[in-house]
Enzyme design. Structure first.
Site, PDB file in Angstrom:
ATOM      1  N   ASN A  11      34.898  34.233 -12.203  1.00  0.00           N
ATOM      2  CA  ASN A  11      35.389  33.081 -11.437  1.00  0.00           C
ATOM      3  C   ASN A  11      35.860  32.051 -12.459  1.00  0.00           C
ATOM      4  OD1 ASN A  11      35.810  30.823  -9.903  1.00  0.00           O
ATOM      5  ND2 ASN A  11      33.687  30.565  -9.250  1.00  0.00           N
ATOM      6  N   TRP A  12      37.156  31.976 -12.642  1.00  0.00           N
ATOM      7  CA  TRP A  12      37.703  31.068 -13.674  1.00  0.00           C
ATOM      8  C   TRP A  12      37.584  29.602 -13.287  1.00  0.00           C
ATOM      9  CZ3 TRP A  12      42.851  32.952 -16.333  1.00  0.00           C
ATOM     10  CH2 TRP A  12      42.553  34.071 -17.128  1.00  0.00           C
ATOM     11  N   LYS A  13      37.333  29.333 -12.006  1.00  0.00           N
ATOM     12  CA  LYS A  13      37.295  27.944 -11.521  1.00  0.00           C
ATOM     13  C   LYS A  13      38.623  27.247 -11.877  1.00  0.00           C
ATOM     14  CE  LYS A  13      32.355  28.168 -11.700  1.00  0.00           C
ATOM     15  NZ  LYS A  13      31.090  27.522 -11.769  1.00  0.00           N
ATOM     16  N   HIS A 100      31.533  28.923  -2.023  1.00  0.00           N
ATOM     17  CA  HIS A 100      30.981  28.559  -3.340  1.00  0.00           C
ATOM     18  C   HIS A 100      30.312  27.190  -3.257  1.00  0.00           C
ATOM     19  CE1 HIS A 100      30.571  27.709  -7.579  1.00  0.00           C
ATOM     20  NE2 HIS A 100      30.773  28.999  -7.800  1.00  0.00           N
ATOM     21  N   GLU A 102      30.224  24.795  -5.211  1.00  0.00           N
ATOM     22  CA  GLU A 102      31.046  23.663  -5.650  1.00  0.00           C
ATOM     23  C   GLU A 102      31.916  23.151  -4.502  1.00  0.00           C
ATOM     24  OE1 GLU A 102      32.614  25.506  -9.173  1.00  0.00           O
ATOM     25  OE2 GLU A 102      30.684  25.250 -10.167  1.00  0.00           O
ATOM     26  N   GLU A 169      23.978  32.733  -5.692  1.00  0.00           N
ATOM     27  CA  GLU A 169      24.157  31.798  -6.799  1.00  0.00           C
ATOM     28  C   GLU A 169      23.302  30.561  -6.564  1.00  0.00           C
ATOM     29  OE1 GLU A 169      28.207  32.538  -8.911  1.00  0.00           O
ATOM     30  OE2 GLU A 169      28.477  31.005  -7.407  1.00  0.00           O
ATOM     31  N   GLY A 175      26.128  26.851 -14.505  1.00  0.00           N
ATOM     32  CA  GLY A 175      26.537  26.050 -15.668  1.00  0.00           C
ATOM     33  C   GLY A 175      25.400  25.338 -16.375  1.00  0.00           C
ATOM     34  N   SER A 213      25.052  31.138 -14.781  1.00  0.00           N
ATOM     35  CA  SER A 213      24.739  31.187 -16.216  1.00  0.00           C
ATOM     36  C   SER A 213      24.566  32.596 -16.772  1.00  0.00           C
ATOM     37  CB  SER A 213      23.496  30.343 -16.514  1.00  0.00           C
ATOM     38  OG  SER A 213      23.756  28.983 -16.280  1.00  0.00           O
ATOM     39  N   GLY A 234      30.967  32.752 -14.230  1.00  0.00           N
ATOM     40  CA  GLY A 234      31.828  31.568 -14.297  1.00  0.00           C
ATOM     41  C   GLY A 234      32.357  31.346 -15.704  1.00  0.00           C
ATOM     42  N   GLY A 235      31.755  30.391 -16.407  1.00  0.00           N
ATOM     43  CA  GLY A 235      32.223  29.971 -17.733  1.00  0.00           C
ATOM     44  C   GLY A 235      32.539  31.135 -18.670  1.00  0.00           C
TER      45      GLY A 235
HETATM   46  P1  13P Z   1      28.515  29.861 -14.596  1.00  0.00           P
HETATM   47  O1  13P Z   1      28.513  31.336 -14.961  1.00  0.00           O
HETATM   48  O2  13P Z   1      29.436  29.051 -15.451  1.00  0.00           O
HETATM   49  O3  13P Z   1      27.125  29.328 -14.534  1.00  0.00           O
HETATM   50  O4  13P Z   1      29.127  29.744 -13.126  1.00  0.00           O
HETATM   51  C1  13P Z   1      28.668  30.593 -12.132  1.00  0.00           C
HETATM   52  C2  13P Z   1      29.547  30.472 -10.973  1.00  0.00           C
HETATM   53  O5  13P Z   1      29.641  29.414 -10.352  1.00  0.00           O
HETATM   54  C3  13P Z   1      30.331  31.661 -10.575  1.00  0.00           C
HETATM   55  O6  13P Z   1      30.886  31.520  -9.323  1.00  0.00           O
END
Ligand code: 13P
Length: 252
Positions: A11-13, A100, A102, A169, A175, A213, A234-235
């Site tokens: 997930n590149w966000k 998600h 977020e 999640e 993060g 994470s 994510g990251g």
């Molecule tokens: P991180 O891997 O950066 O913690 O993010 C997880 C995430 O939100 C994937 O959708």
């Protein structure tokens, strides 16, 4: 560790531009060379601005592309700044992340998530349905009831469940470099599968990914949980090396 092939979904966000195609190329090369991977299970969910560009540049179908959200209204409509599942499907998205945290933090309710799931399923997109509790909910021991509510209020018996992959999640792990304790995580994944079977009166468990994470170091301990069907990253998915290292270390 199990040899069962898992999903690795990035997930590149809100990250990336046309130059980020080199990340896609590197991951693509790695998957192509790596016979033991199930190519259909490596997915990158990138910003909408990049889906069509990447799709056209990718000469093979090795990596699948996904989107990260959509409006609940299908087709076209007067929704300034929004994009529908119909539009995402047409530009080459195969998957879509919905629910998600977020987006939930910005006011997306279970009911809105449900409407989005309906429009994504109508467009034959595979839905990555995110659920998870906040730190406060975890501390006040509401974790299981929160998860049940998220599942119950966003899904319906008639939905094509084969098109839905769960992603657990926990909000507090996104993060933060914190992941749940292995035995706790194992229990939650089992709970989600069981609750789904009970709620929808089916003998089939859904696929459940873990996200929050995930990195090349903790993937080894996460791999001991055989019930996890893959990871939403994510990251670390914003770097080809980090993403590949996670897959490498998982199967080591
Ligand atoms: P991180 O891997 O950066 O913690 O993010 C997880 C995430 O939100 C994937 O959708």
């Amino acid at each position: 560790m199990t040899n069962k092939l898992k999903y690795f979904i990035g997930n590149w966000k809100m990250f990336g531009d046309f130059g980020s195609f080199k990340i896609i190329q590197e991951v693509n090369r790695y998957i192509y060379k790596n016979k033991r991977l199930d190519k259909k299970k490596i997915v990158l969910c990138v910003p909408n601005t990049l889906i069509h560009f990447f799709k056209k540049k990718l000469k093979s179908n090795i990596i699948s592309l996904g989107a990260q959200n959509c409006h609940f209204h299908e087709g076209y409509g007067a929704f300034t700044g929004s994009v529908s599942a119909t539009m995402l499907k047409r530009i080459g998205a195969e998957y879509i992340i919905l629910g998600h945290s977020e987006n939930r933090l910005e006011g997306e309710t279970n009911q809105i998530v449900k409407k989005k799931i309906i429009s994504a399923l109508n467009q034959k997109l595979k839905v990555i349905f995110c659920i998870g509790e906040t730190f406060k909910e975890k501390k006040s021991r509401k974790k299981f009831s929160v998860l049940r509510k998220q599942i119950k209020s966003s899904l319906e018996k008639k939905f094509n469940k084969n098109q839905i992959i769960f992603a657990y999640e926990p909000v507090w792990s996104i993060g933060t470099n914190k992941i749940p304790k292995i035995n706790e995580l194992e229990n939650i994944i089992k709970f989600i599968k069981k609750d789904f079977r009970i709620l929808f009166k089916t003998g089939n468990s859904p696929k459940v990914l873990y996200g929050g994470s995930v990195n090349h170091k903790n993937i080894k301990s996460l791999s001991s949980i055989t019930e996890i069907d893959g990871f939403l990253i994510g990251g670390a998915s914003q770097s080809a090396k980090k993403f590949i290292d996670i897959i490498e270390n998982y199967y080591k």
